[in-house]
Design a protein around this motif. Structure first.
Motif, short mmCIF file in Angstrom:
data_model
loop_
_atom_site.label_atom_id
_atom_site.label_comp_id
_atom_site.label_asym_id
_atom_site.label_seq_id
_atom_site.Cartn_x
_atom_site.Cartn_y
_atom_site.Cartn_z
N ASP A 98 -56.47 -7.20 1.71
CA ASP A 98 -54.92 -7.54 1.90
C ASP A 98 -54.61 -5.90 2.42
O ASP A 98 -54.88 -5.07 1.79
N PRO A 99 -53.81 -5.89 3.57
CA PRO A 99 -53.47 -4.46 3.96
C PRO A 99 -52.67 -3.89 3.37
O PRO A 99 -52.38 -2.63 3.35
N ALA A 100 -51.77 -4.66 2.47
CA ALA A 100 -51.07 -4.02 1.57
C ALA A 100 -51.43 -3.12 0.51
O ALA A 100 -50.91 -2.19 0.13
N LEU A 101 -52.80 -3.50 0.18
CA LEU A 101 -53.58 -2.45 -0.86
C LEU A 101 -53.81 -1.01 -0.24
O LEU A 101 -53.60 -0.14 -0.87
N ARG A 102 -54.13 -1.20 0.99
CA ARG A 102 -54.40 0.28 1.45
C ARG A 102 -53.09 1.12 1.88
O ARG A 102 -52.83 2.21 1.82
N TRP A 149 -57.26 9.56 3.69
CA TRP A 149 -57.95 8.34 4.27
C TRP A 149 -59.35 8.32 3.26
O TRP A 149 -59.59 7.00 2.96
N ALA A 150 -59.88 9.32 2.99
CA ALA A 150 -61.10 9.50 2.23
C ALA A 150 -60.85 8.85 0.79
O ALA A 150 -61.72 8.00 0.32
N ARG A 151 -59.78 9.26 0.00
CA ARG A 151 -59.51 8.65 -1.27
C ARG A 151 -59.27 6.91 -1.36
O ARG A 151 -59.86 6.41 -2.23
N THR A 152 -58.55 6.64 -0.09
CA THR A 152 -58.34 5.40 0.18
C THR A 152 -59.51 4.54 0.17
O THR A 152 -59.80 3.43 -0.09
N LEU A 204 -48.92 6.05 -2.23
CA LEU A 204 -48.97 6.72 -3.57
C LEU A 204 -49.59 8.06 -3.10
O LEU A 204 -49.95 8.93 -4.11
N GLY A 205 -49.97 8.54 -1.92
CA GLY A 205 -50.34 10.06 -1.96
C GLY A 205 -51.84 10.10 -1.68
O GLY A 205 -52.44 11.12 -1.53
N ALA A 206 -52.57 8.87 -1.62
CA ALA A 206 -54.12 9.05 -1.11
C ALA A 206 -54.21 9.27 0.08
O ALA A 206 -53.67 8.45 1.00
#
Length: 301
Positions: A199-203, A213-216, A209-211
């Protein structure tokens, strides 16, 4: 009285078809599966039972002795020669799977993130192209590429990474490179399929929330694509276990794996060794599939 019979008549008329429909629903799947089950019985189960019978025979002085014996099983378990073949087969399959996964996951991610449909179509065609080409032609192509005077060695020398030709063919390196290229589609598309279900909404929520690219990727994308990764590993590893043409051509007789051993034993009419080798391959593949299915359940939980 006539009105009561008229009201009850539709009930009886409906009850009979429902009963028949239930019987048909139980039988219909088995009728549809019957041709596949018959083909599987004839082409797989019966030959494996024959192999199982031959595995208990002995081969002595060029003749097949039809007597019950566990000699061949003991040779595969305790003879260093056969132990080396089994371990080399597992090592080749593991290296091929790791290399295909290391190349395939970024490719699947790139295919997923591409926004232009025409680029997606061309990249999919390029990834799928190894399956279109004949395995013999593809193997000869890799022999030319990896030869001592081939393009790969020329590029390595031009970049200053080596002073002389690097041995990349007629050894395990060439076999692993070629097999990883062959199995790349079987790795990319299961992973890509799992990515399309995210789901694109999760990314977007993770980034809001501040994450970064690497953390996401580490917290959202990678965990959600683990089922595709496990499926890709299962397919690539089991296919690499049974690879025959590529190890035979690019191995140059120096890479002896179980499929080649089974072929050589069959050519020598040494049916017990060929049968045990085939059964060992089957058992390893079943164990790998069972382990991957267990990991798949954990990853989906």
């Amino acid at each position: 009285m006539s009105e009561a019979l008229t009201a009850a008549a539709p009930v009886v008329a409906v009850a009979v078809p429902v009963h028949r429909r239930g019987w048909r629903q139980k039988v219909a799947p088995w009728l549809m599966l019957a041709p596949s089950l018959a083909l599987m019985l004839y082409a797989f189960v019966l030959p494996m039972l024959t192999f199982f019978e031959y595995s208990f025979y002995t081969f002595r002085r060029g003749k097949l002795i039809e007597e019950f014996s566990l000699t061949t099983y003991r040779r595969f378990l305790f003879d260093a020669y056969y132990q080396t073949i089994v371990l080399d087969t597992l090592w080749m399959a593991a290296l091929t799977t790791v290399l295909a996964l290391a190349i395939g996951y970024p490719l699947a991610y790139a295919l997923w993130r591409l926004e232009r449909p025409w680029m997606k179509r061309w990249l999919s065609l390029i990834i799928f192209s190894p399956i279109i080409v004949s395995v013999v032609v593809r193997s000869y192509g890799w022999i030319v590429l990896l030869a001592d005077q081939g393009p790969v060695n020329w590029a390595l020398k031009g970049l200053g990474l080596t002073n002389g030709p690097v041995s990349l063919v007629f050894n395990l390196t060439g076999v692993v490179l070629s097999l990883a290229h062959v199995f790349l589609p079987f790795v990319v598309f299961p992973i890509y399929s799992s990515m399309t279900r995210i789901d694109p909404a999760l990314r977007e929520a993770a980034m809001d929330l501040g994450a970064g690219w690497a953390r996401t990727f580490r917290s959202v994308t990678l965990p959600l694509t683990l089922p595709g990764v496990v499926a890709a590993v299962q397919i690539a590893f089991t296919l690499a276990l049974g690879a025959f043409v590529t190890p035979a051509m690019l191995g140059g007789g120096r890479v002896l794996v179980l499929p080649l051993q089974v072929y050589n034993a069959t050519s020598d009419i040494n049916w017990p060794v060929a049968a045990v080798g085939g059964l060992v391959l089957l058992v390893i593949a079943i164990l790998v599939v069972a382990l991957c299915n267990r990991l798949l359940k954990y990853s989906e939980a």
